[in-house]
Motif scaffolding. Structure first.
Motif, PDB file in Angstrom:
ATOM      1  N   VAL A 161       0.811  -1.217   0.000  1.00  0.00           N
ATOM      2  CA  VAL A 161       0.000   0.000   0.000  1.00  0.00           C
ATOM      3  C   VAL A 161       0.844   1.268   0.000  1.00  0.00           C
ATOM      4  N   SER A 162       2.054   1.235   0.597  1.00  0.00           N
ATOM      5  CA  SER A 162       2.905   2.422   0.601  1.00  0.00           C
ATOM      6  C   SER A 162       3.379   2.743  -0.804  1.00  0.00           C
ATOM      7  N   LEU A 163       3.773   1.706  -1.563  1.00  0.00           N
ATOM      8  CA  LEU A 163       4.198   1.937  -2.937  1.00  0.00           C
ATOM      9  C   LEU A 163       3.014   2.289  -3.830  1.00  0.00           C
ATOM     10  N   GLN A 164       1.835   1.759  -3.482  1.00  0.00           N
ATOM     11  CA  GLN A 164       0.632   2.113  -4.226  1.00  0.00           C
ATOM     12  C   GLN A 164       0.364   3.610  -4.127  1.00  0.00           C
ATOM     13  N   LEU A 165       0.524   4.162  -2.936  1.00  0.00           N
ATOM     14  CA  LEU A 165       0.355   5.599  -2.761  1.00  0.00           C
ATOM     15  C   LEU A 165       1.411   6.365  -3.545  1.00  0.00           C
ATOM     16  N   LEU A 166       2.668   5.960  -3.425  1.00  0.00           N
ATOM     17  CA  LEU A 166       3.733   6.671  -4.123  1.00  0.00           C
ATOM     18  C   LEU A 166       3.566   6.594  -5.638  1.00  0.00           C
ATOM     19  N   LEU A 196       2.028   4.718   9.306  1.00  0.00           N
ATOM     20  CA  LEU A 196       2.502   3.343   9.177  1.00  0.00           C
ATOM     21  C   LEU A 196       1.591   2.538   8.258  1.00  0.00           C
ATOM     22  N   PHE A 197       2.208   1.785   7.373  1.00  0.00           N
ATOM     23  CA  PHE A 197       1.515   0.951   6.397  1.00  0.00           C
ATOM     24  C   PHE A 197       1.760  -0.510   6.775  1.00  0.00           C
ATOM     25  N   ILE A 198       0.705  -1.290   6.891  1.00  0.00           N
ATOM     26  CA  ILE A 198       0.864  -2.700   7.253  1.00  0.00           C
ATOM     27  C   ILE A 198       1.126  -3.524   5.996  1.00  0.00           C
ATOM     28  N   ILE A 199       2.263  -4.186   5.975  1.00  0.00           N
ATOM     29  CA  ILE A 199       2.619  -5.068   4.872  1.00  0.00           C
ATOM     30  C   ILE A 199       2.178  -6.497   5.163  1.00  0.00           C
ATOM     31  N   ASP A 200       2.365  -6.931   6.405  1.00  0.00           N
ATOM     32  CA  ASP A 200       1.996  -8.295   6.773  1.00  0.00           C
ATOM     33  C   ASP A 200       1.669  -8.340   8.259  1.00  0.00           C
ATOM     34  N   GLY A 201       0.650  -9.122   8.615  1.00  0.00           N
ATOM     35  CA  GLY A 201       0.271  -9.262  10.014  1.00  0.00           C
ATOM     36  C   GLY A 201      -1.035  -8.544  10.329  1.00  0.00           C
ATOM     37  N   GLU A 202      -1.456  -8.628  11.589  1.00  0.00           N
ATOM     38  CA  GLU A 202      -2.704  -8.014  12.026  1.00  0.00           C
ATOM     39  C   GLU A 202      -2.492  -7.242  13.312  1.00  0.00           C
ATOM     40  N   GLU A 205      -4.726  12.536  -7.904  1.00  0.00           N
ATOM     41  CA  GLU A 205      -4.970  11.102  -7.731  1.00  0.00           C
ATOM     42  C   GLU A 205      -4.582  10.633  -6.335  1.00  0.00           C
ATOM     43  N   ALA A 206      -3.454  11.125  -5.838  1.00  0.00           N
ATOM     44  CA  ALA A 206      -3.017  10.738  -4.497  1.00  0.00           C
ATOM     45  C   ALA A 206      -3.986  11.271  -3.433  1.00  0.00           C
TER      46      ALA A 206
END
Length: 244
Positions: free
Chosen positions: A3-8, A45-51, A115-116
């Motif tokens: 999601v962080s790269l999606q935003l960028l 903070l962007f969650i890549i993996d986990g809950e 768009e961002a």
């Protein structure tokens, strides 16, 4: 793409080249408090993996669960936008892999392109819809109806492939379910037994199984009065009712 790269990716190329090296990978262990209510930090903070669980605690010690977070979710964005202290605590339910972005860099990205900015606006709209549903549930529904809504959220989130039967393992504890619907643990235990007796679910200490999602949806429709729309599993798209 996380999601962080999606935003960028929505930012102009010069902004993207400048900000990508500033993304900071982080890890959190299970049970760790990643963010504390009232803290004067402002990273996003962007969650890549986990809950993780977003929660508040009363002076009495009672926990109120506000939201469960998973891959593709972000947190810390409210403080980044308004500059105020953190509004809730975030605790890792599993080991977490995160990406952190400083407030100034996050805002620079959001303001770099329409768009961002729209990407972020859609996430906020999804949160408003979710909170609207939550206020309605807590204000107008019985414990049984609130529990049914929460169970439907869990079943849909776990059964995103469209399966008619869904199994959740490990199952949330009765205390966790109670904190999510503002009820007592004993009341949740009684209602789960009632729903199991009607064949809507099967459960033990580690497993929660929904043999027929459509039957669960019909029951929610009966007690709430509105048939919940299909879940949208991740923010950023037009959300349906009862999204997690």
């Amino acid at each position: 793409m996380d999601v962080s790269l999606q935003l960028l990716a929505l930012a102009p190329e010069d902004v993207r080249r400048r900000l990508e090296p500033r993304l900071r990978p982080l890890r959190a262990r299970k049970g760790q408090t990643v963010m504390s209510v009232g803290a004067h930090s402002d990273d996003v903070l962007f969650i890549i993996d986990g809950e993780a669980e977003v929660a508040l605690h009363a002076v009495s010690g009672r926990e109120v669960s506000l939201r469960r977070l998973g891959p593709g979710d972000i947190f810390g964005d409210l403080a980044a936008v308004d500059g105020l202290p953190r509004s809730a605590s975030v605790v890792a339910l599993t080991e977490l892999r995160l990406i952190a972005l400083a407030r100034a860099d996050f805002l620079a990205c959001l303001t770099s392109s329409p768009e961002a900015g729209l990407w972020f606006a859609r996430r906020l709209v999804g949160e408003v819809r979710r909170l609207t549903d939550k206020v309605f549930e807590l204000s107008a529904l019985s414990v049984q109806a609130r529990l049914l809504c929460e169970l439907l959220r869990l079943a849909r989130a776990a059964g995103c492939t469209g399966a008619s039967m869904v199994t959740i393992r490990p199952a949330p504890t009765h205390a966790v379910l109670a904190s999510r619907i503002a009820a007592q643990r004993e009341a949740v235990s009684r209602e789960l037994q009632t729903l199991a007796g009607r064949g809507l679910l099967r459960h033990d200490r580690r497993t929660l199984e929904f043999p027929d999602i459509e039957a669960l949806e019909r029951e929610v429709s009966r007690v709430v009065g509105v048939l919940a729309e299909p879940i949208v599993s991740r923010p950023g798209l037009p959300p349906g009712r009862l999204a997690p």
